[in-house]
Design a protein around this motif. Structure first.
Motif, PDB file in Angstrom:
ATOM      1  N   TYR A  44       0.850  -1.199   0.000  1.00 28.53           N
ATOM      2  CA  TYR A  44       0.000   0.000   0.000  1.00 28.53           C
ATOM      3  C   TYR A  44       0.883   1.246   0.000  1.00 28.53           C
ATOM      4  O   TYR A  44       0.695   2.156  -0.808  1.00 28.53           O
ATOM      5  N   TYR A  56       0.940   3.916  -2.964  1.00 27.29           N
ATOM      6  CA  TYR A  56       0.403   5.252  -2.695  1.00 27.29           C
ATOM      7  C   TYR A  56       1.480   6.317  -2.874  1.00 27.29           C
ATOM      8  O   TYR A  56       1.290   7.293  -3.603  1.00 27.29           O
ATOM      9  N   LYS A  64      -8.787   3.549   1.902  1.00 26.00           N
ATOM     10  CA  LYS A  64      -7.810   2.838   2.717  1.00 26.00           C
ATOM     11  C   LYS A  64      -8.413   2.438   4.052  1.00 26.00           C
ATOM     12  O   LYS A  64      -9.437   2.981   4.484  1.00 26.00           O
ATOM     13  N   ALA A  88      -3.838  -0.234   4.389  1.00 25.19           N
ATOM     14  CA  ALA A  88      -4.027  -1.144   3.261  1.00 25.19           C
ATOM     15  C   ALA A  88      -5.229  -0.659   2.472  1.00 25.19           C
ATOM     16  O   ALA A  88      -6.017   0.168   2.945  1.00 25.19           O
ATOM     17  N   TRP A  89      -5.350  -1.150   1.257  1.00 27.54           N
ATOM     18  CA  TRP A  89      -6.533  -0.819   0.453  1.00 27.54           C
ATOM     19  C   TRP A  89      -7.740  -1.500   1.067  1.00 27.54           C
ATOM     20  O   TRP A  89      -7.650  -2.624   1.555  1.00 27.54           O
ATOM     21  N   SER A 147      -0.283  -3.738  -6.000  1.00 24.74           N
ATOM     22  CA  SER A 147       0.369  -3.341  -4.745  1.00 24.74           C
ATOM     23  C   SER A 147       1.066  -4.532  -4.098  1.00 24.74           C
ATOM     24  O   SER A 147       2.193  -4.408  -3.598  1.00 24.74           O
TER      25      SER A 147
END
Length: 156
Positions: free
Chosen positions: A75, A79, A109, A117-118, A134
């Motif tokens: 992540y 990002y 998130k 994390a997503w 990711s």
């Protein structure tokens, strides 16, 4: 999803294949591994794709089981690498695929330990392509190298 290092040192992510269901995944991984010789194939052992590990190993694929720490690392790498506040931090590139573009735009998130994390549950769109890329970045950070590299595949 796949991640690797480009000739210019920057990182590249890409969606290789996306279909409904899971029955196609291990045979497709066998094809991709034979053709591209990835440094490894990463699967989140605690995620939904974890159910594919036994079949992938039976098919003689080299599987890297990623942990929650790896998911948080993926992540952060994604990002920061795509939307970093400083343009010099933007080192993750992709080819403008609709499914990945939409996932990036609609992703939310969630907290994961000390990281993030997503969040598939609260995201407005299917973020599976973003999660896969990711996870591939996280695995590449651990198992790849600093020079242009063979790809790291990941399924989410």
């Amino acid at each position: 999803g796949v991640a690797g290092r480009r000739a210019d040192g920057q990182l590249h992510i890409e969606v290789i294949d996306a279909r409904a269901g899971t029955g196609w995944i291990v045979p497709r991984l066998v094809q991709l591994a034979a053709r591209h010789k990835p440094c490894a194939i990463a699967i989140d052992e605690k995620g939904a794709a974890g159910s594919l590990i036994a079949d992938a190993e039976t098919a003689k694929l080299k599987i890297v089981k990623i942990s929650m720490t790896d998911v948080a690392r993926g992540y952060a790498l994604t990002y920061d690498g795509i939307a970093g506040a400083d343009a010099t931090a933007r080192i993750v590139h992709h080819i403008g695929q609709v499914e990945l573009d939409e996932a990036v735009k609609g992703a939310m998130k969630r907290s994961l330990g000390d990281g993030s994390a997503w969040d598939r549950k609260t995201s407005a769109v299917d973020i599976t392509p973003l999660v896969a890329c990711s996870n591939a970045l996280a695995a590449h950070a651990e198992h790849g190298n600093k020079t242009p590299s063979k790809p790291m595949f990941a399924f989410a």
